[in-house]
Design an enzyme around this catalytic site. Structure first.
Site, PDB file in Angstrom:
ATOM      1  N   ASP A   1      12.676 -37.171  -1.339  1.00 29.05           N
ATOM      2  CA  ASP A   1      11.980 -35.793  -1.797  1.00 29.05           C
ATOM      3  C   ASP A   1      12.587 -34.558  -1.932  1.00 29.05           C
ATOM      4  O   ASP A   1      12.980 -33.527  -2.741  1.00 29.05           O
ATOM      5  CB  ASP A   1       9.999 -35.925  -1.113  1.00 29.05           C
ATOM      6  CG  ASP A   1      10.323 -35.063  -0.019  1.00 29.05           C
ATOM      7  OD1 ASP A   1      10.610 -35.392   0.904  1.00 29.05           O
ATOM      8  OD2 ASP A   1       9.240 -33.775   0.040  1.00 29.05           O
TER       9      ASP A   1
ATOM     10  N   CYS B   1       9.721 -30.572   8.701  1.00 32.87           N
ATOM     11  CA  CYS B   1      10.769 -30.448   9.824  1.00 32.87           C
ATOM     12  C   CYS B   1      10.911 -28.881  10.258  1.00 32.87           C
ATOM     13  O   CYS B   1       9.983 -27.964  10.005  1.00 32.87           O
ATOM     14  CB  CYS B   1      11.915 -30.033   9.109  1.00 32.87           C
ATOM     15  SG  CYS B   1      12.390 -32.404   8.566  1.00 32.87           S
TER      16      CYS B   1
ATOM     17  N   VAL C   1     -11.320 -34.045  18.478  1.00 35.43           N
ATOM     18  CA  VAL C   1     -11.619 -33.437  19.819  1.00 35.43           C
ATOM     19  C   VAL C   1     -12.568 -32.886  20.619  1.00 35.43           C
ATOM     20  O   VAL C   1     -13.572 -32.369  19.892  1.00 35.43           O
ATOM     21  CB  VAL C   1     -10.578 -32.776  20.970  1.00 35.43           C
ATOM     22  CG1 VAL C   1      -9.208 -33.937  20.612  1.00 35.43           C
ATOM     23  CG2 VAL C   1     -10.135 -31.805  19.908  1.00 35.43           C
TER      24      VAL C   1
ATOM     25  N   GLY D   1      -8.740 -31.204   6.560  1.00 35.27           N
ATOM     26  CA  GLY D   1      -9.978 -30.507   6.020  1.00 35.27           C
ATOM     27  C   GLY D   1      -9.611 -29.249   5.229  1.00 35.27           C
ATOM     28  O   GLY D   1     -10.594 -28.351   4.787  1.00 35.27           O
TER      29      GLY D   1
END
Length: 606
Positions: A97, A2, A279, A353
């Site tokens: 959470d 958010c 991409v 990653g």
């Protein structure tokens, strides 16, 4: 995932002001919004629904509503914390959470941040004591900005949310430009907006009676063990798989970004999402699509990919720099913007990653070649003298070899990018912009923390504090949130870091490879070719683009503008541009760094 914004201070029409501020970051949370205003306090929230879609809106309150929470991020160990807090008598009203933070603060106070496994930036307002507590995660995955102006404390996920507040003074921080020209990203704690600061990673902040107090709660530290290699590899693979499992928790669709590198490949192979996203550009030297598709096919996953055109990229540069909040010239921001846009069509959460290189020793700069090792057998005095001389030379072949071979890491390494040498940056700037911290002043505090460590560890330590936070993670957050998509980074996890800290230097970087033990662990999940593939690093063909007349003319118009004259010696920067355009030199990164600043400045100040 958010976004939030807010302020503490007397403000006329505070609800209306807060709503305008919240609308500046609607891209971070298009699903719903919420606000709290009382006396001097105003807390605003924009929600992107990920967990507990029905009842997870914020602000959230504790049982007696004495504490109010706004939060950006994900807490991956929230179920364990929730059970502990319920056992201690806390009452939960949602399944999010987020709620563990407010009850956790009631229970543990400031120690809460040491118990959280996740990515986060949050604010808790204590209504009874009129005290604010705020914190940022240990790696700096989520951003947090603050400013104290005209009797008001402003805070939020993005600087642009401060602009509508009547107490905000929009002024350029003239000290930020020179370091940016060297590092390529906003490296100072004070941002390009004077008086606006970043809460550093792994820090919390309290605010009461107009006083800010900031404290560090965690520091990265490498403590190598003498475990056998096989045991270390087992631990890496186990903790990565566990972390990916935690990071897949979601009530919405989850996908994975995939390049040709081992890091994202490892994540995708363990996660096995329905779709991966890639991409690239039409030139195969600047595209990872073929490798990403081949791995996806082998794993039985659909790879969604797109080839980007330079016209498309140039058309979006202004939007990209606006979303970044501060000027940023890492070319990989451009494809990352479009990658997030591509993924948003199918998923709301993606795993990526980032972080493995910093934790496990993956960058080429950490490597010591056999030739370098032989050179280092020469007497230190000779090598150091040659290194000092080499630093003064223009860009010639062998210069970097002599510098690295003769000088300590502290004397040459500033991170994974060095665009302009400091003296060169000084030479192209007008007088008002040279009064700035030096490169040495910026990196020295971090090197001082690891004086007795080996050079590889020193470089990793510096990258963890500067490059990772203000380049890699900043662009990951801003470009994903530009398209209302949550990006998660399972390698940047508390437990993964504990394992990485145990890996001896010889199993991080050696004669065989960088990230040596990590690659062996990845090999448990990947084909050998993917596990051993060298890092490409999201390549972007900017050096070719700048030699095309159409794009050369676009850049030239910025370089010759009145705005450029305010900051730069226009003759010098036009010489850089023209010598590149004519094929005499490769000045692409230098040109791009100036160009991105001018685009950013035009967007925010003109």
């Amino acid at each position: 995932m958010c976004g939030f914004t807010g302020f503490i201070g007397e403000t006329k029409n505070s609800s209306a002001v807060l709503e305008t501020m919240m609308n500046q970051i609607i891209h971070r949370g298009p699903d719903s919004s919420g606000m709290f205003t009382e006396n001097k306090a105003a807390l605003g929230f924009r929600r992107l629904s990920i967990i507990d879609l029905e009842s997870g809106s914020q602000p959230l309150y504790n049982e007696d509503e004495s504490f109010v929470l706004i939060f950006n991020g994900e807490i991956y160990n929230f179920m364990q914390l929730r059970e502990e807090l319920i056992a201690n008598g806390h009452l939960f009203v949602t399944h999010t959470d987020s709620e563990v933070l407010i009850h956790g603060y009631e229970e543990f106070g400031e120690k809460l941040v040491e118990k959280i496994r996740g990515m986060f930036a949050f604010v808790i307002w204590d209504r009874k004591n009129e005290k604010m507590f705020a914190a940022r995660d240990m790696f700096g995955i989520k951003p947090f900005y603050y400013a104290q102006m005209n009797g008001t404390l402003l805070f939020g996920s993005e600087i642009k949310s401060f602009l509508p507040h009547p107490h905000f003074n929009k002024e350029l921080n003239e000290k930020a430009l020179k370091p940016y020209l060297t590092f390529q990203y906003p490296v100072l704690n004070e941002t390009f907006f004077k008086g606006v600061f970043k809460l550093p990673a792994a820090h919390f902040m309290t605010y009461k009676n107009g006083q800010i107090n900031i404290q560090r709660y965690w520091s990265p530290k490498f403590n190598p063990t003498k475990q056998p290699l096989e045991e270390i590899v087992d631990e890496i693979d186990q903790v990565v798989r566990e972390s990916v499992e935690f990071h897949r928790i979601s009530d919405v669709k989850v996908g994975s970004f995939l390049s040709s590198g081992v890091d994202s490949s490892y994540v995708a192979s363990v996660l096995k999402p329905n779709k991966t996203f890639t991409v690239g550009f039409s030139d195969k030297n600047f595209s990872e699509i073929d490798n990403a598709k081949a791995l996806s096919d082998e794993l039985g996953i659909e790879n969604v990919n797109e080839i980007l055109s330079p016209d498309l990229c140039f058309d979006k540069l202004e939007d990209i720099q606006y979303m970044m909040d501060e000027p940023h010239s890492n070319p990989s921001i451009v494809p990352l913007y479009f990658l997030a846009e591509l993924a948003k069509r199918d998923v709301t959460v993606v795993l990526s990653g980032e972080g493995a290189d910093e934790l496990f020793g993956g960058y080429a700069e950490y490597d010591t070649t056999n030739t370098m090792k032989k050179y280092k057998k020469l007497p230190t005095l000779i090598r150091k003298s040659l290194g000092v001389i080499a630093k003064r030379l223009p860009e010639v072949r062998g210069k970097n070899f002599l510098i690295k071979g003769g000088l300590s890491a502290e004397e040459w390494f500033i991170g994974q990018a060095k665009i302009f040498e400091e003296k060169e940056a000084q030479g192209i700037l007008t007088n008002g912009y040279n009064n700035a911290p030096t490169v040495k002043e910026i990196v020295k505090p971090y090197y001082d923390q690891v004086k007795r460590e080996d050079d590889v560890t020193k470089m990793q330590h510096l990258d963890l504090h500067l490059w990772l936070v203000d380049d890699i993670l900043l662009k990951a957050d801003k470009m994903s949130m530009a398209h209302s998509i949550e990006l998660r980074v399972p390698f940047l996890d508390r437990e993964v870091m504990k394992t990485a800290a145990k890996v001896p230097v010889k199993y991080r970087v050696n004669d065989l490879d960088t990230k040596f033990a990590f690659r062996l662990a990845a090999g448990r999940a990947l084909p050998k070719e993917s596990a051993n593939r060298k890092k490409i690093g999201f390549p972007v063909p900017i050096r070719h683009w700048i030699r095309e007349e159409k794009y050369y003319m676009k850049i030239k118009s910025h370089f010759e503008s009145p705005q450029a004259a305010q900051f730069f010696d226009q003759q010098e920067i036009m010489t850089l541009l023209n010598s590149h355009y004519e094929g005499k030199k490769n000045n692409a990164r230098k040109i791009w760094t100036i160009f991105m600043f001018l685009i950013w400045y035009k967007k925010y100040f003109n």
